[in-house]
Design a protein around this motif. Sequence first.
Motif, mmCIF file in Angstrom:
data_model
loop_
_atom_site.group_PDB
_atom_site.id
_atom_site.type_symbol
_atom_site.label_atom_id
_atom_site.label_comp_id
_atom_site.label_asym_id
_atom_site.label_seq_id
_atom_site.Cartn_x
_atom_site.Cartn_y
_atom_site.Cartn_z
ATOM 1 N N THR A 115 0.838 -1.206 0.000
ATOM 2 C CA THR A 115 0.000 0.000 0.000
ATOM 3 C C THR A 115 0.869 1.252 0.000
ATOM 4 N N PHE A 116 1.925 1.232 0.790
ATOM 5 C CA PHE A 116 2.851 2.369 0.844
ATOM 6 C C PHE A 116 3.457 2.654 -0.521
ATOM 7 N N LEU A 117 3.908 1.617 -1.214
ATOM 8 C CA LEU A 117 4.590 1.802 -2.494
ATOM 9 C C LEU A 117 3.635 2.199 -3.606
ATOM 10 N N ARG A 118 2.401 1.702 -3.572
ATOM 11 C CA ARG A 118 1.445 2.030 -4.637
ATOM 12 C C ARG A 118 1.043 3.494 -4.604
ATOM 13 N N TYR A 119 1.124 4.109 -3.432
ATOM 14 C CA TYR A 119 0.761 5.518 -3.327
ATOM 15 C C TYR A 119 1.980 6.434 -3.406
ATOM 16 N N ARG A 120 3.119 5.865 -3.698
ATOM 17 C CA ARG A 120 4.300 6.667 -3.942
ATOM 18 C C ARG A 120 4.548 6.740 -5.446
ATOM 19 N N ASP A 121 5.543 7.545 -5.831
ATOM 20 C CA ASP A 121 5.864 7.696 -7.249
ATOM 21 C C ASP A 121 6.691 6.491 -7.698
ATOM 22 N N THR A 122 5.992 5.395 -7.989
ATOM 23 C CA THR A 122 6.654 4.163 -8.406
ATOM 24 C C THR A 122 5.927 3.583 -9.614
ATOM 25 N N ASN A 123 6.608 2.743 -10.346
ATOM 26 C CA ASN A 123 5.967 1.930 -11.394
ATOM 27 C C ASN A 123 5.690 0.558 -10.785
ATOM 28 N N TYR A 124 4.433 0.354 -10.414
ATOM 29 C CA TYR A 124 4.041 -0.857 -9.683
ATOM 30 C C TYR A 124 3.451 -1.870 -10.651
ATOM 31 N N PRO A 162 -2.097 -10.895 -15.467
ATOM 32 C CA PRO A 162 -1.614 -11.166 -16.829
ATOM 33 C C PRO A 162 -1.490 -9.921 -17.687
ATOM 34 N N GLN A 163 -2.371 -8.928 -17.483
ATOM 35 C CA GLN A 163 -2.294 -7.713 -18.283
ATOM 36 C C GLN A 163 -1.015 -6.934 -17.993
ATOM 37 N N GLN A 164 -0.609 -6.918 -16.731
ATOM 38 C CA GLN A 164 0.605 -6.189 -16.359
ATOM 39 C C GLN A 164 1.876 -6.981 -16.632
ATOM 40 N N MET A 165 1.727 -8.275 -16.897
ATOM 41 C CA MET A 165 2.883 -9.107 -17.181
ATOM 42 C C MET A 165 3.131 -9.283 -18.675
ATOM 43 N N GLN A 166 2.517 -8.443 -19.487
ATOM 44 C CA GLN A 166 2.819 -8.446 -20.916
ATOM 45 C C GLN A 166 4.231 -7.879 -21.126
ATOM 46 N N PRO A 167 5.024 -8.480 -21.984
ATOM 47 C CA PRO A 167 6.415 -8.020 -22.155
ATOM 48 C C PRO A 167 6.527 -6.535 -22.480
ATOM 49 N N ASP A 168 5.621 -6.020 -23.326
ATOM 50 C CA ASP A 168 5.730 -4.618 -23.698
ATOM 51 C C ASP A 168 5.386 -3.703 -22.526
ATOM 52 N N VAL A 169 4.432 -4.117 -21.690
ATOM 53 C CA VAL A 169 4.090 -3.328 -20.498
ATOM 54 C C VAL A 169 5.280 -3.283 -19.554
ATOM 55 N N ILE A 170 5.927 -4.417 -19.358
ATOM 56 C CA ILE A 170 7.103 -4.464 -18.479
ATOM 57 C C ILE A 170 8.233 -3.613 -19.046
ATOM 58 N N ARG A 171 8.427 -3.692 -20.358
ATOM 59 C CA ARG A 171 9.517 -2.945 -20.995
ATOM 60 C C ARG A 171 9.334 -1.444 -20.805
ATOM 61 N N LEU A 172 8.120 -0.947 -21.045
ATOM 62 C CA LEU A 172 7.871 0.486 -20.896
ATOM 63 C C LEU A 172 7.950 0.918 -19.432
ATOM 64 N N LYS A 200 12.407 0.992 -28.610
ATOM 65 C CA LYS A 200 11.984 0.625 -29.958
ATOM 66 C C LYS A 200 11.624 1.885 -30.743
ATOM 67 N N PRO A 201 11.713 1.824 -32.082
ATOM 68 C CA PRO A 201 11.408 3.026 -32.884
ATOM 69 C C PRO A 201 9.989 3.541 -32.664
ATOM 70 N N GLU A 202 9.040 2.618 -32.419
ATOM 71 C CA GLU A 202 7.650 3.064 -32.271
ATOM 72 C C GLU A 202 7.367 3.669 -30.907
ATOM 73 N N ASP A 203 8.357 3.709 -30.021
ATOM 74 C CA ASP A 203 8.131 4.279 -28.702
ATOM 75 C C ASP A 203 7.984 5.790 -28.730
ATOM 76 N N GLY A 204 8.403 6.417 -29.800
ATOM 77 C CA GLY A 204 8.226 7.854 -29.916
ATOM 78 C C GLY A 204 9.397 8.657 -29.390
ATOM 79 N N GLU A 205 9.229 9.972 -29.459
ATOM 80 C CA GLU A 205 10.307 10.883 -29.105
ATOM 81 C C GLU A 205 10.611 10.877 -27.606
ATOM 82 N N ALA A 206 9.589 10.520 -26.784
ATOM 83 C CA ALA A 206 9.786 10.580 -25.331
ATOM 84 C C ALA A 206 10.855 9.622 -24.845
ATOM 85 N N TYR A 207 11.153 8.584 -25.635
ATOM 86 C CA TYR A 207 12.124 7.592 -25.206
ATOM 87 C C TYR A 207 13.402 7.632 -26.041
ATOM 88 N N GLN A 208 13.645 8.738 -26.667
ATOM 89 C CA GLN A 208 14.886 8.874 -27.414
ATOM 90 C C GLN A 208 16.063 9.070 -26.454
#
Length: 572
Positions: free
Chosen positions: A442-451, A457-467, A523-531
């Motif tokens: 609970t402490f970590l979910r309300y902090r600035d973290t990527n939880y 299964p939705q959060q364990m998609q490889p692309d979700v984990i990568r981003l 990846k190239p499709e990630d856009g400018e934010a991840y350059q």
Amino acid sequence: MPPKRPPAKASVPAARNVSNKKQPVKPAANTANKKPGPPGRKAPPAKAAPKKEEKKGPSPQDLAAIVIQKYIRRFLSQCDLKKLKNRRIEYDEMIEKLQREAFVAMVKAEQGAAEREQAREDEERRRKREEAKRRGRMLEAAFDGDLEEMENILKEVSNLDTKNGVPNDEMGKVIRRNHMIAVTECQDANGNTPLSEAAAGGSSESIKFLVERGGDVNSVGAWGRTPLYRAAFGGHLDAVESLLQYGADPRIIAEDGNAPEHVSPVEAIIEVLKNWDVSMTDSLLEKMVVEREKRLEEDRMRKEAETNQLQDELNEIKKQYESEQRVLQKAYQELEKRIHEHDKCTTQGADSSITEITLQALHDAEGELEIAKLHADKARSKLEQARLRLREQQHEGGDEALPGVKCNIRELDEVLMRDVGNRITESGKWPMLIDPTGQATTFLRYRDTNYLCALNPQQMQPDVIRLALLGSIRFGKPMVMDMLEVDMFDTISDIFNEILPNLMQDIMSKEILQEEKYMQLVKPEDGEAYQKSKFQHHRAQKFIFVLVTKNKFPSDYLIDLTYAIRIVLPGD
């Protein structure tokens, strides 16, 4: 004045079909402007004007039907809405009832646990009181020379071992003998043993009785005085001679600087002590050392055999626990699938019959999950008890044997987020929070973290984990991987390695913080934010990878791989 033309008679066409319906009257042809034709020639038939299609509106009956349908639909919608509201009310009442039942069950469980703990503590206090009384009785009986009472006390110890299920095999005999020695070698508040009391009381028969049952003739009590010192001081010649024959050493000096011969008021005792051949004492002492080493070796073999037996039991229980963990993991994933299916059907406006099916499937998955949780809890409880028995066998029992650095939940910000004292940094490992209460999550979910929840299964998609990993590195914030009660680090590692070969190894070794490593995730499709220009090295160095588990005893591999932090609540 020309004569008037007679009016033309309207010709009635022959009706081909006899019908009660009125035939439409054809309009008369306009002949006013027609020029008469030559005589004897019939005028051509007039061409009929094309019919115009008339736009007809809804009839009164149609309008009435529309109104009726509208009100019927409104009525049916109101009925459906009422049903849904009733279902919602029933659902809320059911949830409230279940919550009350769960609360009552939790209170009863806590009361039961408190009662069991209280009963255990009462039993422990009663046992300690009985042991204290037994020691007092043994010391008094030894001083008084009451052999019958000492024999009865030892019989009580033997009967207690039988009651507690101590076997009569070789290992059981070792245990029983140790319990006997514990009584014959007990001490009072001053450190005096029953043999020392028997010497002080002058009972040579008590001395013989106690020595034959493991009593140490050279034990040192208050002020460094041995049984021989006390017997000599009391003037008990028979006791002195018995002690010397059993290996009592007359050369031992007490804290007052006196040997036994210096404190005896009886001349015969002084003569015996002066003329005693100490070589006999040395020979007896060597035999005593051999006997003591033999007992120690038997104890070591017994402990080793018990430890091996407990280890075998632990391995078997661990297999059962891992099996239940796999079932629990599958049940979690199945529930997530059913929730996703039901939400999808609901948002797409599927037919009620389909949503009822998906809802029933969801309830079934919830039931299977609860059953899996119960089995997993039982398996975990067995595993914890087996580990506890093994730790107690290895003299590592108690709360301090739990893995991880103890951390109060109120201090988690200092320990984890700010790393006061640089303990995590100096360890060179990523932290793992052992949190059975779920407060740290609970402490970590309300902090600035990527939880991320490892059982979603939705959060364990490889692309979700990568981003999520890229975002945490880019902004220098924690990435939290919550495994809940399930030990699935290997499964998580396989998913991470699908993103990039050996990715989990690079994360745990912190090589991922090198620029050439984490930029491979982009990846190239990630856009400018991840350059590359958007990543700053000083921010990336603040990245933290945090594992969270509710399992009190994670695998030894995880304990060695991470910096384990055990979360405790205030007052624990």
